[in-house]
Design a protein around this motif. Structure first.
Motif, mmCIF file in Angstrom:
data_model
loop_
_atom_site.group_PDB
_atom_site.id
_atom_site.type_symbol
_atom_site.label_atom_id
_atom_site.label_comp_id
_atom_site.label_asym_id
_atom_site.label_seq_id
_atom_site.Cartn_x
_atom_site.Cartn_y
_atom_site.Cartn_z
ATOM 1 N N SER A 132 15.934 -61.591 -9.414
ATOM 2 C CA SER A 132 14.656 -62.253 -9.642
ATOM 3 C C SER A 132 14.814 -63.462 -10.557
ATOM 4 O O SER A 132 15.695 -63.489 -11.424
ATOM 5 C CB SER A 132 13.653 -61.278 -10.273
ATOM 6 O OG SER A 132 14.009 -60.991 -11.622
ATOM 7 N N PRO A 133 13.948 -64.461 -10.407
ATOM 8 C CA PRO A 133 13.957 -65.580 -11.357
ATOM 9 C C PRO A 133 13.394 -65.167 -12.716
ATOM 10 O O PRO A 133 13.745 -65.755 -13.736
ATOM 11 C CB PRO A 133 13.074 -66.634 -10.676
ATOM 12 C CG PRO A 133 12.190 -65.847 -9.761
ATOM 13 C CD PRO A 133 13.007 -64.670 -9.301
ATOM 14 N N GLY A 134 12.521 -64.159 -12.725
ATOM 15 C CA GLY A 134 11.951 -63.675 -13.977
ATOM 16 C C GLY A 134 12.886 -62.733 -14.703
ATOM 17 O O GLY A 134 13.817 -62.181 -14.120
ATOM 18 N N ASP A 135 12.624 -62.539 -15.999
ATOM 19 C CA ASP A 135 13.527 -61.777 -16.851
ATOM 20 C C ASP A 135 12.720 -60.870 -17.768
ATOM 21 O O ASP A 135 11.890 -61.345 -18.552
ATOM 22 C CB ASP A 135 14.381 -62.744 -17.682
ATOM 23 C CG ASP A 135 15.552 -62.080 -18.372
ATOM 24 O OD1 ASP A 135 15.467 -60.879 -18.660
ATOM 25 O OD2 ASP A 135 16.545 -62.770 -18.642
ATOM 26 N N THR A 216 8.235 -60.102 -21.087
ATOM 27 C CA THR A 216 7.137 -60.109 -20.121
ATOM 28 C C THR A 216 6.043 -59.107 -20.483
ATOM 29 O O THR A 216 5.215 -58.777 -19.633
ATOM 30 C CB THR A 216 7.659 -59.822 -18.695
ATOM 31 O OG1 THR A 216 8.404 -58.601 -18.693
ATOM 32 C CG2 THR A 216 8.555 -60.953 -18.219
ATOM 33 N N ASN A 264 8.738 -64.050 -10.821
ATOM 34 C CA ASN A 264 8.999 -64.916 -11.969
ATOM 35 C C ASN A 264 8.348 -64.310 -13.215
ATOM 36 O O ASN A 264 7.709 -63.254 -13.148
ATOM 37 C CB ASN A 264 8.497 -66.338 -11.702
ATOM 38 C CG ASN A 264 7.026 -66.365 -11.298
ATOM 39 O OD1 ASN A 264 6.223 -65.557 -11.766
ATOM 40 N ND2 ASN A 264 6.664 -67.283 -10.426
ATOM 41 N N ASN A 265 8.499 -64.953 -14.346
ATOM 42 C CA ASN A 265 7.960 -64.388 -15.586
ATOM 43 C C ASN A 265 6.442 -64.232 -15.538
ATOM 44 O O ASN A 265 5.896 -63.257 -16.061
ATOM 45 C CB ASN A 265 8.353 -65.263 -16.784
ATOM 46 C CG ASN A 265 9.784 -65.043 -17.213
ATOM 47 O OD1 ASN A 265 10.445 -64.090 -16.785
ATOM 48 N ND2 ASN A 265 10.295 -65.917 -18.057
ATOM 49 N N GLU A 266 5.763 -65.186 -14.918
ATOM 50 C CA GLU A 266 4.309 -65.102 -14.839
ATOM 51 C C GLU A 266 3.866 -63.897 -14.015
ATOM 52 O O GLU A 266 2.935 -63.175 -14.404
ATOM 53 C CB GLU A 266 3.740 -66.395 -14.241
ATOM 54 C CG GLU A 266 3.874 -67.627 -15.115
ATOM 55 C CD GLU A 266 5.291 -68.186 -15.162
ATOM 56 O OE1 GLU A 266 6.119 -67.795 -14.293
ATOM 57 O OE2 GLU A 266 5.580 -68.989 -16.060
ATOM 58 N N THR A 267 4.534 -63.667 -12.887
ATOM 59 C CA THR A 267 4.174 -62.536 -12.040
ATOM 60 C C THR A 267 4.495 -61.214 -12.727
ATOM 61 O O THR A 267 3.697 -60.271 -12.701
ATOM 62 C CB THR A 267 4.914 -62.625 -10.697
ATOM 63 O OG1 THR A 267 4.548 -63.842 -10.037
ATOM 64 C CG2 THR A 267 4.567 -61.443 -9.806
ATOM 65 N N SER A 294 1.038 -62.469 -7.228
ATOM 66 C CA SER A 294 2.200 -63.320 -6.986
ATOM 67 C C SER A 294 1.843 -64.770 -6.716
ATOM 68 O O SER A 294 2.724 -65.599 -6.450
ATOM 69 C CB SER A 294 3.018 -62.772 -5.803
ATOM 70 O OG SER A 294 2.219 -62.704 -4.632
#
Length: 295
Positions: A132-135, A216, A264-267, A294
Motif C-alpha cells: 500500500s502507499p499508506g503506512d 493513521t 493511502n494514509n487518508e483512506t 476510498s
C-alpha cells in the motif's frame, strides 16, 4: 447482367480479415463458481475491517470469499496452504523471511526498504505481494500544549528533553522507542508499556507527555494531538501488504492490487475513524462504505 460479375474477386487474405471482424469477441474468463477464496487477516480491528473490504470487492467480481478467524501471522496460513490470500503488515512478512524471527522485530525498515525486500525476495510461494502507499507505522505524538511547555518542535529537541518526560507505548513499539532513547543517551523518567492500556488514553489524561501511536490513528487530528516531526523514522514502516497464492487467478490479483493501491494514509485514517469510534462500525459496515472511504 449478373451483379456478381461486377464485383472484382477479393484476395483470400482480405476475405479472411473481413470475416474475422464479424466474429463474436471471445468472452472474458469468469470466476470459477465452485471456487471459494480463503482470506486470512491479522488480529486487529483495522485488519479485520480491511479484510472485509477485500472480501466484498472480490465478491463483487463473482467470487465466494471465506474470511478466516484473524491470527497474529496470516502469512503463515497462506504458506501452509490454509489460505489463498493474506492481508498483513510488513513486519509479519519480514518475519517469514528470517531464520530467526526475533531478529527482524528490532529492525527499523522504511517503506522503501520493505519494497526492495519484496522485489528482491526469492520467495516462490506468492503470485504477487501488493504494497500500500499508506503506512500504519508508529510515531511519537504530543499535545500542542505539552510541546509548547517543553519547547519541543522536532525529534531532536524531544530527545534532548526526554529525561524530564514520561512516554507511553504498546509493548510492540517499546523496543524501538528504548533503542532510540538509548542512542540519544537519554533515560526518560518512565516508559509505560501495557497491552491493555491505550497510550492515547494516557496522553489524553495527561499521565504521560509523549505517546507512540500509529500515524493513521484518526484521533491524532480529531483530538488535536501533534505528531513529532521526523519521529516516524524511529519505528519500522508498516504498509498494508496483500499476499496472493501462486495459483491465484488474474482477476483476483487485479482486485487485490486495486484495493491495496487505494490504501493511502487518508483512506487508512478514514477506516480507523470508523473502527475506533466510541460505537465502532462492524467490518461489514466498513466494507459497505468502501467507495466513499476510498474517494
Amino acid at each position: 447482367m449478373e451483379l456478381r460479375k461486377l464485383i472484382p474477386a477479393l484476395p483470400l487474405t482480405l476475405l479472411l480479415a473481413v470475416s474475422g471482424c464479424t466474429a463474436d469477441p471471445e468472452p472474458e474468463p469468469q470466476p470459477t463458481a465452485e471456487q471459494e477464496l480463503r482470506l486470512a487477516t491479522e488480529n486487529t480491528g483495522m485488519y479485520r475491517a480491511l479484510g472485509a473490504v477485500y472480501a466484498a470487492e472480490l465478491e463483487e467480481q463473482g467470487y465466494r470469499v471465506s474470511v478466516l478467524e484473524p491470527v497474529n501471522n496470516p502469512v503463515a496460513q497462506l504458506l501452509d496452504g490454509h489460505a489463498d490470500l493474506a492481508i498483513g503488515s510488513g513486519t509479519e512478512y519480514l518475519q517469514t523471511l528470517s531464520d530467526d524471527p526475533e531478529a527482524t522485530t528490532d529492525e527499523v525498515l522504511s517503506r522503501e526498504e520493505i519494497a526492495s525486500l519484496l522485489a528482491e525476495s526469492e520467495e516462490t510461494e506468492f503470485a504477487a505481494v501488493e504494497i500500500s502507499p499508506g503506512d500504519m507505522g508508529q510515531l511519537l505524538v504530543m499535545s500542542a500544549a505539552q510541546m509548547t511547555l517543553t519547547e519541543v518542535s522536532n525529534l531532536q529537541e524531544l530527545l534532548n528533553a526526554c529525561a524530564d518526560l514520561e512516554f507511553a507505548a504498546l509493548p510492540a513499539a517499546q523496543s524501538a522507542l528504548k533503542n532510540a532513547l538509548e542512542q540519544a543517551q537519554c533515560e526518560p523518567t518512565q516508559v509505560l508499556t501495557d497491552q491493555a492500556t491505550d497510550p492515547a488514553e494516557l496522553l489524553r489524561r495527561g499521565e504521560v507527555q509523549a505517546a507512540v501511536l500509529s500515524g493513521t490513528r484518526a484521533l491524532i487530528n480529531d483530538e488535536g494531538f501533534v505528531p513529532v516531526p521526523d519521529s516516524a523514522a524511529l519505528f519500522p514502516s508498516e504498509p498494508v501488504l496483500g499476499f496472493l497464492a501462486a495459483q491465484s487467478e488474474p482477476q483476483v490479483m487485479n482486485t487485490v492490487a486495486e484495493v491495496t493501491a487505494a490504501l493511502n494514509n487518508e483512506t487508512l485514517t478514514a477506516v480507523n475513524r470508523l473502527v475506533e469510534d466510541p460505537d465502532p462500525a462492524a467490518p461489514e459496515d466498513v466494507a459497505r462504505h468502501w467507495q466513499w472511504l476510498s474517494q
